[in-house]
Write an enzyme that holds these catalytic residues in place. Structure first.
Site, PDB file in Angstrom:
ATOM      1  N   ASP A   1       0.892  -1.142   0.192  1.00  0.00           N
ATOM      2  CA  ASP A   1       0.052  -0.015   0.029  1.00  0.00           C
ATOM      3  C   ASP A   1       0.868   1.267  -0.082  1.00  0.00           C
ATOM      4  O   ASP A   1       1.995   1.121   0.565  1.00  0.00           O
ATOM      5  CB  ASP A   1      -0.869   0.020   1.471  1.00  0.00           C
ATOM      6  CG  ASP A   1      -2.041  -0.953   1.222  1.00  0.00           C
ATOM      7  OD1 ASP A   1      -2.359  -1.553   0.000  1.00  0.00           O
ATOM      8  OD2 ASP A   1      -2.647  -1.060   2.290  1.00  0.00           O
TER       9      ASP A   1
ATOM     10  N   ARG B   1      -1.381  -0.490  -8.494  1.00  0.00           N
ATOM     11  CA  ARG B   1      -2.829  -0.207  -8.236  1.00  0.00           C
ATOM     12  C   ARG B   1      -2.785   1.366  -8.134  1.00  0.00           C
ATOM     13  O   ARG B   1      -1.957   1.938  -7.737  1.00  0.00           O
ATOM     14  CB  ARG B   1      -3.027  -0.568  -6.761  1.00  0.00           C
ATOM     15  CG  ARG B   1      -4.564  -0.051  -6.332  1.00  0.00           C
ATOM     16  CD  ARG B   1      -4.613   0.078  -4.875  1.00  0.00           C
ATOM     17  NE  ARG B   1      -4.773  -1.408  -4.300  1.00  0.00           N
ATOM     18  CZ  ARG B   1      -4.263  -1.768  -3.305  1.00  0.00           C
ATOM     19  NH1 ARG B   1      -4.050  -0.967  -2.073  1.00  0.00           N
ATOM     20  NH2 ARG B   1      -4.437  -2.865  -2.716  1.00  0.00           N
TER      21      ARG B   1
HETATM   22  C1  LIG Z   1      -8.671  -1.204  -3.515  1.00  0.00           C
HETATM   23  C2  LIG Z   1      -8.100   0.358  -2.885  1.00  0.00           C
HETATM   24  C3  LIG Z   1      -7.025   0.525  -2.348  1.00  0.00           C
HETATM   25  C4  LIG Z   1      -6.715   1.713  -1.943  1.00  0.00           C
HETATM   26  N1  LIG Z   1      -5.344   1.831  -1.692  1.00  0.00           N
HETATM   27  C5  LIG Z   1      -4.911   2.982  -1.233  1.00  0.00           C
HETATM   28  C6  LIG Z   1      -3.588   3.273  -0.951  1.00  0.00           C
HETATM   29  O1  LIG Z   1      -2.610   2.159  -0.803  1.00  0.00           O
HETATM   30  N2  LIG Z   1      -3.189   4.461  -0.468  1.00  0.00           N
HETATM   31  C7  LIG Z   1      -4.041   5.342  -0.583  1.00  0.00           C
HETATM   32  O2  LIG Z   1      -3.528   6.561   0.079  1.00  0.00           O
HETATM   33  N3  LIG Z   1      -5.262   5.497  -0.741  1.00  0.00           N
HETATM   34  C8  LIG Z   1      -5.710   4.119  -1.057  1.00  0.00           C
HETATM   35  N4  LIG Z   1      -6.888   3.933  -1.529  1.00  0.00           N
HETATM   36  C9  LIG Z   1      -8.053   4.962  -1.003  1.00  0.00           C
HETATM   37  C10 LIG Z   1      -8.143   5.932  -2.145  1.00  0.00           C
HETATM   38  O3  LIG Z   1      -6.783   6.798  -2.445  1.00  0.00           O
HETATM   39  C11 LIG Z   1      -9.362   7.092  -2.096  1.00  0.00           C
HETATM   40  O4  LIG Z   1      -9.131   7.846  -0.752  1.00  0.00           O
HETATM   41  C12 LIG Z   1     -10.605   6.332  -2.060  1.00  0.00           C
HETATM   42  O5  LIG Z   1     -10.677   5.345  -2.984  1.00  0.00           O
HETATM   43  C13 LIG Z   1     -11.813   7.272  -2.348  1.00  0.00           C
HETATM   44  O6  LIG Z   1     -11.710   7.810  -3.670  1.00  0.00           O
HETATM   45  P1  LIG Z   1     -12.490   7.484  -4.894  1.00  0.00           P
HETATM   46  O7  LIG Z   1     -11.446   6.966  -6.070  1.00  0.00           O
HETATM   47  O8  LIG Z   1     -13.340   6.507  -4.677  1.00  0.00           O
HETATM   48  O9  LIG Z   1     -13.093   8.603  -5.444  1.00  0.00           O
HETATM   49  P2  LIG Z   1     -13.981   9.662  -4.544  1.00  0.00           P
HETATM   50  O10 LIG Z   1     -14.141  11.038  -5.539  1.00  0.00           O
HETATM   51  O11 LIG Z   1     -13.374  10.152  -3.421  1.00  0.00           O
HETATM   52  O12 LIG Z   1     -15.269   9.407  -4.521  1.00  0.00           O
HETATM   53  C14 LIG Z   1     -16.235   8.994  -5.449  1.00  0.00           C
HETATM   54  C15 LIG Z   1     -17.616   8.399  -4.989  1.00  0.00           C
HETATM   55  O13 LIG Z   1     -17.244   7.075  -4.346  1.00  0.00           O
HETATM   56  C16 LIG Z   1     -18.031   6.920  -3.218  1.00  0.00           C
HETATM   57  N5  LIG Z   1     -17.119   7.056  -2.059  1.00  0.00           N
HETATM   58  C17 LIG Z   1     -15.895   7.202  -2.025  1.00  0.00           C
HETATM   59  N6  LIG Z   1     -15.358   6.971  -0.675  1.00  0.00           N
HETATM   60  C18 LIG Z   1     -16.216   6.630  -0.183  1.00  0.00           C
HETATM   61  C19 LIG Z   1     -16.372   6.169   1.431  1.00  0.00           C
HETATM   62  N7  LIG Z   1     -15.339   6.095   2.163  1.00  0.00           N
HETATM   63  N8  LIG Z   1     -17.744   5.928   1.907  1.00  0.00           N
HETATM   64  C20 LIG Z   1     -18.842   5.860   0.750  1.00  0.00           C
HETATM   65  N9  LIG Z   1     -18.753   6.139  -0.339  1.00  0.00           N
HETATM   66  C21 LIG Z   1     -17.580   6.463  -0.655  1.00  0.00           C
HETATM   67  C22 LIG Z   1     -19.021   8.073  -3.073  1.00  0.00           C
HETATM   68  O14 LIG Z   1     -20.274   7.861  -3.965  1.00  0.00           O
HETATM   69  C23 LIG Z   1     -17.992   9.132  -3.897  1.00  0.00           C
HETATM   70  O15 LIG Z   1     -18.880  10.144  -4.490  1.00  0.00           O
HETATM   71  C24 LIG Z   1      -7.520   2.728  -2.012  1.00  0.00           C
HETATM   72  C25 LIG Z   1      -8.747   2.747  -2.661  1.00  0.00           C
HETATM   73  C26 LIG Z   1      -9.204   1.256  -3.085  1.00  0.00           C
HETATM   74  C27 LIG Z   1     -10.526   1.231  -3.747  1.00  0.00           C
END
Ligand SMILES: Cc1cc2nc3c(=O)[nH]c(=O)nc-3n(C[C@H](O)[C@H](O)[C@H](O)COP(=O)(O)OP(=O)(O)OC[C@H]3O[C@@H](n4cnc5c(N)ncnc54)[C@H](O)[C@@H]3O)c2cc1C
Length: 307
Positions: free
Chosen positions: A130, A181
């Site tokens: 991660d 990723r």
């Molecule tokens: C498989 C996976 C691994 C990850 N690994 C890392 C990592 O190693 N390091 C790191 O910094 N980040 C990691 N993340 C987190 C990532 O960086 C984002 O903070 C997170 O995925 C929210 O961004 P988004 O792309 O969903 O878009 P956003 O623009 O934040 O959200 C888009 C939409 O998704 C939905 N959504 C998003 N988050 C939530 C929530 N918490 N609760 C409910 N609905 C939500 C809502 O409908 C929102 O409008 C990971 C995410 C995923 C999916």
């Protein structure tokens, strides 16, 4: 503003003590965290496998400063890998280098992570490192490169589209045939290193996604953002990129409707399952991503804490 506040609280020991003892918060965290024991994560994984999704198990923990704790975390990962294999779970594991001793010393970190990589390699399993806050990005990529040169080809990294450097890092990773990723990024970062506006983070996500789909090695497109997901599908169709050459990734408990839709449409999807007792910072980052539920949660937590 609220997002920054929640990310700040995610690192506060006092807030951690209040929230982790509040029954309502513990209940709310269960939406994003599969449970505290390996058995809880395995049960969640089995259910998701049955729905056509693969998984990545994350034993929650980070910023570990004691050798005992880091060694115990590596031991736990080895147990997780063995249990996944014994239970026939289709998946891999994700870990944080600061949980394995990155803040303690380099040699100690090496020993811990190598133990996990060896066990995973023995079973033909992949291990994802991660990505944490920007202070750790270069160290994590350097560590990754070193273990790859030592012959561990069963590991990959994470890149975050909010960082200015990420497009260059994606080229670097593609040249090394590293599995990446791609996510947006979950930490509070200063403008000196990260785009302050969501529109720029999203535009960079699409730009890097295209590079990884064309030049990368089995990228994981990790997002719940329908615009990012649609852009990925459209680009794959336009360039004739087969759905078997990449996968979507989402977090346990978030947008289950979208998770089902992606699988029903025939795309690959992996669900990241966090579990364990150290759920507080992970939970706070999930709240920061969606401030809508925060007022509801906060009022309940403080009512419980002060009654
Ligand atoms: C498989 C996976 C691994 C990850 N690994 C890392 C990592 O190693 N390091 C790191 O910094 N980040 C990691 N993340 C987190 C990532 O960086 C984002 O903070 C997170 O995925 C929210 O961004 P988004 O792309 O969903 O878009 P956003 O623009 O934040 O959200 C888009 C939409 O998704 C939905 N959504 C998003 N988050 C939530 C929530 N918490 N609760 C409910 N609905 C939500 C809502 O409908 C929102 O409008 C990971 C995410 C995923 C999916």
């Amino acid at each position: 503003m609220m997002k920054q506040g929640l990310l700040f609280l995610s690192e506060s020991h006092m807030a951690r003590a209040v929230v982790t003892h509040a029954p309502f918060a513990r209940w709310a965290a269960r939406r994003f965290v599969a449970g505290e024991e390996i058995g809880d994560a395995i049960a969640a994984a089995r259910e998701l496998n049955a729905q056509g999704m693969t998984v990545s198990l994350d034993y929650l923990g980070e910023s570990v400063s004691s050798r005992e704790e880091a060694t115990a975390a590596a031991d736990t990962y080895i147990r997780i890998i063995d249990t996944m294999v014994a239970e026939g779970i289709d998946g891999n594991v994700s870990l944080k280098l600061t949980q394995m001793g990155q803040d303690i010393d380099e040699e100690f970190l090496d020993t811990n992570v190598r133990r996990v990589l060896d066990r995973a390699k023995h079973h033909g399993m992949f291990v994802r490192f991660d990505m944490e806050s920007s202070d750790y990005v270069q160290k994590t990529l350097d560590f990754f490169e070193r273990v790859r040169e030592e012959g561990y080809d069963n590991c990959g990294v994470v890149l975050q589209s909010y960082l200015y450097r990420t497009h260059d890092d994606a080229k670097w990773a593609s040249d090394r045939r590293a599995g990446v990723r791609l996510c947006k990024g979950a930490y509070a970062e200063p403008e000196s290193v990260a785009f302050p506006n969501k529109a720029d983070v999203d535009a960079n996500y699409v730009r890097v996604m295209k590079l990884l789909l064309e030049r990368g090695t089995y990228p994981g497109i990790a997002t719940h953002d329908e615009a990012m997901i649609e852009a990925t599908k459209a680009f794959a169709r336009e360039r004739g990129i087969d759905p078997s050459r990449f996968e979507f990734q989402m977090l346990y408990g978030i947008r289950r409707d979208l998770q089902k839709q992606i699988v029903d449409e025939g795309w690959r999807l992996r669900i990241y399952i966090g579990f364990g007792k150290a759920w507080y910072p992970y939970f706070m980052r999930r709240l920061a991503e969606r401030p809508a539920n925060v007022m509801f949660l906060a009022s309940n937590v403080f009512r419980e804490a002060f009654r």
